[in-house]
Design an enzyme around this catalytic site. Structure first.
Site, short mmCIF file in Angstrom:
data_model
loop_
_atom_site.label_atom_id
_atom_site.label_comp_id
_atom_site.label_asym_id
_atom_site.label_seq_id
_atom_site.Cartn_x
_atom_site.Cartn_y
_atom_site.Cartn_z
N ASP A 116 0.72 -1.27 -0.06
CA ASP A 116 0.03 0.01 0.03
C ASP A 116 0.84 1.36 -0.09
O ASP A 116 0.14 2.31 0.69
CB ASP A 116 -0.85 -0.13 1.24
N ASP A 176 -6.93 -3.62 -5.30
CA ASP A 176 -6.82 -2.67 -4.54
C ASP A 176 -5.67 -2.04 -5.22
O ASP A 176 -5.19 -0.81 -5.47
CB ASP A 176 -6.65 -2.51 -3.11
N1 GLY Z 1 -7.42 -1.49 0.48
C1 GLY Z 1 -7.86 -1.90 1.54
C2 GLY Z 1 -9.49 -1.86 1.56
O1 GLY Z 1 -9.95 -1.38 0.62
O2 GLY Z 1 -10.19 -2.12 2.60
#
Ligand code: GLY
Length: 397
Positions: free
Chosen positions: A114, A174
């Site tokens: 992330d 994501d």
């Molecule tokens: N990227 C983690 C979420 O969207 O919860």
């Protein structure tokens, strides 16, 4: 070519309905968001951050040492600065850069993918808006960290866990929002390796996470020894074969962001296919349930997915010719979603709330952040407001 169908948008009347989201409404929505941000600043001061999700619609405060979401608070401040020109937002956001630098240098909770969520709305935005060299250096360190999670044999960036663990050998949808950090890194450094990895990851993602009906898996595993595609699995969705609403939204917005850098026709195709699937499963108020398997009933909504999708739609329509049969519908639909968020999802009536959007879901299965504000919902709502105000807004992503 994306191996999935393009569902036509059904119920076109629903999406072409006249919409009252006027410029006046937009200005009121912006003012109400800025008032809440001012209140949040009183809670978090110069160097603390809201937690990922609120409790009782109030965020608690955390240092920038853990969490994948902290960049969104800095990003909200940058967006508030762009909307108002008020230096107070710029000063706090600029001050955050040191905390992001310390975090990557001291390696506090950065062993995951992330890096884009953390470093794009914070440090890339800072560099783009102020030319801050520390922000540039910090975001490049984050890009290097993300590069370290790329697997050559599977051609993807591993999301979580140990890089040599077969149980963790997977990507998640994501990450399509993390790879713009790599495209940006190539732009500013001239080093093509970043972009190459980002684009390989994009190709592997869209070829595997998008199912034939254009719904998306949340996560996708590869064979650890051969790197060959193995199977899809959910982490936050209802079931392995359902479409977690926010995952679908990450897919919609993430695909068009790759298009913005690479002009790959598959990226726009992937975006439209996932978008039409999503639109066809919206309840009457245009805000999805937390998983698209639900189209009516009492399950919680995820307003954060709605906000992400609006940003995806507004990015998509920039690239569609006026002759595209769905362009008008998409534009109107973005407004209808914003109107619904404005009318029924703002925190304004809840005085003690320091968030922006009610009724989001972080993780329904673990029970965390259910029917609460979450920080990415707030960020993308603000980004959508900025985009609506200024359709030439320069992307942070
Ligand atoms: N990227 C983690 C979420 O969207 O919860």
């Amino acid at each position: 070519m994306i191996n999935a169908i393009l569902e036509p948008v059904l119920c076109t009347d629903k999406f072409l309905k006249e919409c009252d989201y006027t410029n006046t409404t937009l200005d009121v929505a912006i003012k109400s968001a800025i008032d809440k941000i001012d209140y949040a600043i009183e809670c978090f001061g110069d160097d603390m951050f809201p937690d990922a999700a609120s409790r009782g619609n109030v965020y608690e405060s955390i240092p920038n040492e853990y969490g994948w979401h902290n960049g969104f608070w800095t990003g909200i401040l940058w967006l508030a600065y762009e909307l108002t020109g008020n230096e107070k937002y710029k000063n706090i956001a600029s001050g955050h850069v040191e905390t992001f630098l310390a975090r990557i240098e001291k390696r506090y909770n950065i062993e995951h993918h992330d890096m884009g969520f953390l470093y794009t709305p914070s440090c890339v935005a800072s560099y783009k808006l102020t030319g801050c060299e520390t922000a540039k250096k910090t975001a490049l360190l984050a890009a290097d960290n993300l590069m370290g999670r790329f697997h050559e044999n599977g051609n993807f960036i591993q999301a979580w866990g140990d890089l040599d663990s077969p149980r963790d050998y997977r990507l998640i949808i994501d990450c399509l929002l993390n790879i713009p950090l790599l495209y940006w890194a190539t732009e500013v450094s001239g080093d093509k390796r970043y972009e190459t990895v980002a684009y390989k990851h994009f190709r592997t993602s869209v070829q595997n996470v998008i199912r034939e009906d254009a719904s998306a898996f949340h996560t996708f595993y590869f064979d650890y020894d051969t790197g060959m595609p193995h199977h899809g699995e959910t982490a936050q969705g209802y079931s392995d074969d359902s479409a977690w609403a926010r995952g679908q939204s990450w897919g919609i917005y993430g695909s068009i962001l790759t298009y913005a850098y690479k002009s790959d026709a598959d990226a726009i195709e992937a975006c439209k296919k996932m978008l039409n699937y999503y639109l066809n499963r919206l309840p009457d108020d245009y805000i999805p349930y937390w998983d698209l398997i639900f189209t009516e009933g009492d399950e919680p909504r995820d307003s954060s997915a709605a906000a992400i999708t609006v940003c995806g739609i507004l990015e998509l329509v920039k690239f569609l010719p006026d002759s595209d049969s769905d362009k008008k519908l998409y534009e109107n639909c973005a407004k209808l979603i914003m109107e619904s968020l404005y009318q029924n999802y703002r925190t304004e009536p809840i005085k003690e709330s320091n968030g922006l959007l009610l009724h989001a879901v972080y993780n329904r299965k673990s029970g965390s952040g259910v029917d609460e504000c979450n920080l990415w919902g707030d960020y993308f709502y603000m980004e959508a407001l900025v985009r609506m105000k200024n359709n030439k807004w320069r992307l942070y992503w």
